[in-house]
Design a protein around this motif. Structure first.
Motif, PDB file in Angstrom:
ATOM      1  N   UNK A  28       0.827  -1.208   0.000  1.00  0.00           N
ATOM      2  CA  UNK A  28       0.000   0.000   0.000  1.00  0.00           C
ATOM      3  C   UNK A  28       0.860   1.256   0.000  1.00  0.00           C
ATOM      4  N   UNK A  29       1.974   1.225   0.719  1.00  0.00           N
ATOM      5  CA  UNK A  29       2.899   2.364   0.718  1.00  0.00           C
ATOM      6  C   UNK A  29       3.473   2.596  -0.670  1.00  0.00           C
ATOM      7  N   UNK A  30       3.905   1.514  -1.311  1.00  0.00           N
ATOM      8  CA  UNK A  30       4.427   1.631  -2.674  1.00  0.00           C
ATOM      9  C   UNK A  30       3.380   2.207  -3.613  1.00  0.00           C
ATOM     10  N   UNK A  31       2.150   1.695  -3.534  1.00  0.00           N
ATOM     11  CA  UNK A  31       1.110   2.154  -4.461  1.00  0.00           C
ATOM     12  C   UNK A  31       0.802   3.628  -4.250  1.00  0.00           C
ATOM     13  N   UNK A  32       0.800   4.061  -2.996  1.00  0.00           N
ATOM     14  CA  UNK A  32       0.518   5.480  -2.759  1.00  0.00           C
ATOM     15  C   UNK A  32       1.617   6.364  -3.342  1.00  0.00           C
TER      16      UNK A  32
END
Length: 414
Positions: free
Chosen positions: A236-240
């Motif tokens: 989720x951090x990467x996608x954000x």
């Protein structure tokens, strides 16, 4: 120009060269397909070698293949961006399920109307009594609003994410010879805080799903298709971050490129059907990502040069995009360029996950801006750039939507 090819990485990453690194990329291509550096790394700047290495399973994206961890160190949990198959394939496949085909084929396309609405709202709010900062007033809020919507992050919490993202991007910068320990520690702390926030938000959606990706991740009914908590936080951090950082650069670089070429603004206004190809040309001509790091898993030879196992190899995508052996007249911006197989989104198994969304956002943003760019002028050229050499783009882009510029000393096509 300095002639020592062993200092090219240091010169490319020198902030003084951020406004125009392309002469250094030409020097890199002239020096050879593989150029060893004083710090022990290698640079590759030729299109065909870069493309081949991006597809070569002997080249690892895992940073644990580059450096050795001491017993007292704990390597951070890598995202699938920095993993190799089969683990990369497993995590990327799970991350794709709520985002794109075959499981969510309409997710991105269904956002077109919302992206257009957000764009119009941002344009309507642009101040008329002062120069506009294309970054802060437009290019940043558009993709960050979209990624907040996709993931399910409340828009009012976005300022937290901007601070975290800035810290993480700074920690990922390439600075040969510099002491990066402090930036690394700050990045680790920002990453932990961001992952904890996203995991807590996802947990709030468990059993109470909304129409967002965090809800889809945490409410996946099949245990074999669920991300473990640590995997969910990192993904989720990467996608954000990836979901907005590169798109900000793409839109901002696009506006800067067009304002330096008013004839192309008029051309695109007269031929709106060219806009998708113009975005592809921007991805080639001024890509948002300039380099990717890889490391060989074994010793092997590239164009007559042996690269030892574990060597840090920087594939300079932006140099490959200007390689005259791959593109005719590569230093000219041509929005009608045919057969544009650029490296703007990378290539191979790590081809950009969010490329379809970035294309829609860039086409929508630039298409809506075009009528206002006819009378617009740059306030400062070159503008102040972001520090990071890998994710290259202006930090601010002040533009006067009417009247004459305050100061212009522009860069032109070579």
């Amino acid at each position: 120009m300095a002639s020592d090819s062993g200092t090219l990485l240091a010169r490319i990453t020198d902030y003084a060269n951020r406004p125009d690194p392309y002469p250094l990329y030409a020097e890199l291509r002239e020096a050879g397909p593989v150029v060893p550096q004083e710090d022990g790394s290698c640079l590759v700047g030729a299109y065909h070698q870069i493309a081949a290495l991006l597809h070569d399973p002997r080249m690892s994206a895992d940073e644990r293949s580059v450096r050795t961890w001491s017993p007292s160190e704990q390597p951070r949990e890598p995202s699938f961006l920095r993993l190799d198959d089969p683990e990369h394939h497993r995590l990327r496949t799970l991350a794709m399920r709520p985002f794109g085909p075959p499981h969510s084929p309409r997710r991105v396309d269904s956002l077109r109307g919302e992206i257009a609405r957000i764009t119009e709202e941002l344009l309507a709010a642009l101040p008329a009594d002062r120069p506009v900062d294309i970054v802060d007033d437009f290019a940043y809020p558009l993709p960050v609003t979209v990624i907040c919507r996709l993931l399910g992050v409340p828009r009012e919490d976005e300022p937290l994410f901007r601070a975290w993202s800035d810290t993480l991007v700074a920690a990922a910068d390439v600075r040969p010879g510099a002491d990066t320990a402090e930036a690394g520690r700050a990045g680790e702390q920002a990453g932990r805080e961001m992952r904890e926030y996203l995991l807590d938000l996802a947990e709030q959606r468990r059993g109470r799903p909304a129409d967002d990706m965090l809800s889809a991740f945490v409410n996946e009914p099949d245990p074999s298709l669920r991300l473990a908590p640590a995997e969910l936080g990192v993904t989720a951090t990467l996608l954000f971050i990836a979901g907005h950082e590169t798109t900000v650069n793409l839109i901002t670089n696009g506006v800067l490129t067009l304002l330096r070429r008013p004839e192309q603004v008029e051309r695109l206004r007269g031929e709106p059907g060219l806009l998708p190809r113009a975005v592809e040309e921007l991805l080639r001509y001024e890509p948002p990502v300039h380099m990717r790091e890889r490391a060989p898993l074994v010793d092997f030879e590239v164009a007559g040069t042996t690269i030892p196992k574990g060597t840090s190899v920087f594939l300079v995508l932006a140099s490959g995009n200007r390689d005259p052996r791959a593109f005719r007249d590569p230093d000219r911006f041509d929005p009608a360029r045919p057969d544009n197989e650029h490296l703007g989104f990378g290539s191979g198994i790590h081809l950009c996950y969010g490329a379809p969304l970035a294309r829609i956002e860039a086409e929508t943003a630039l298409g809506a801006l075009l009528p206002r760019l006819t009378a617009a002028r740059l306030v400062e050229d070159p503008p102040p750039y972001r520090r990071n050499a890998m994710l290259r783009g202006p930090r601010h882009l002040p533009v006067r939507l009417g009247g004459r510029p305050d100061r212009v000393s522009g860069l032109t096509d070579s």
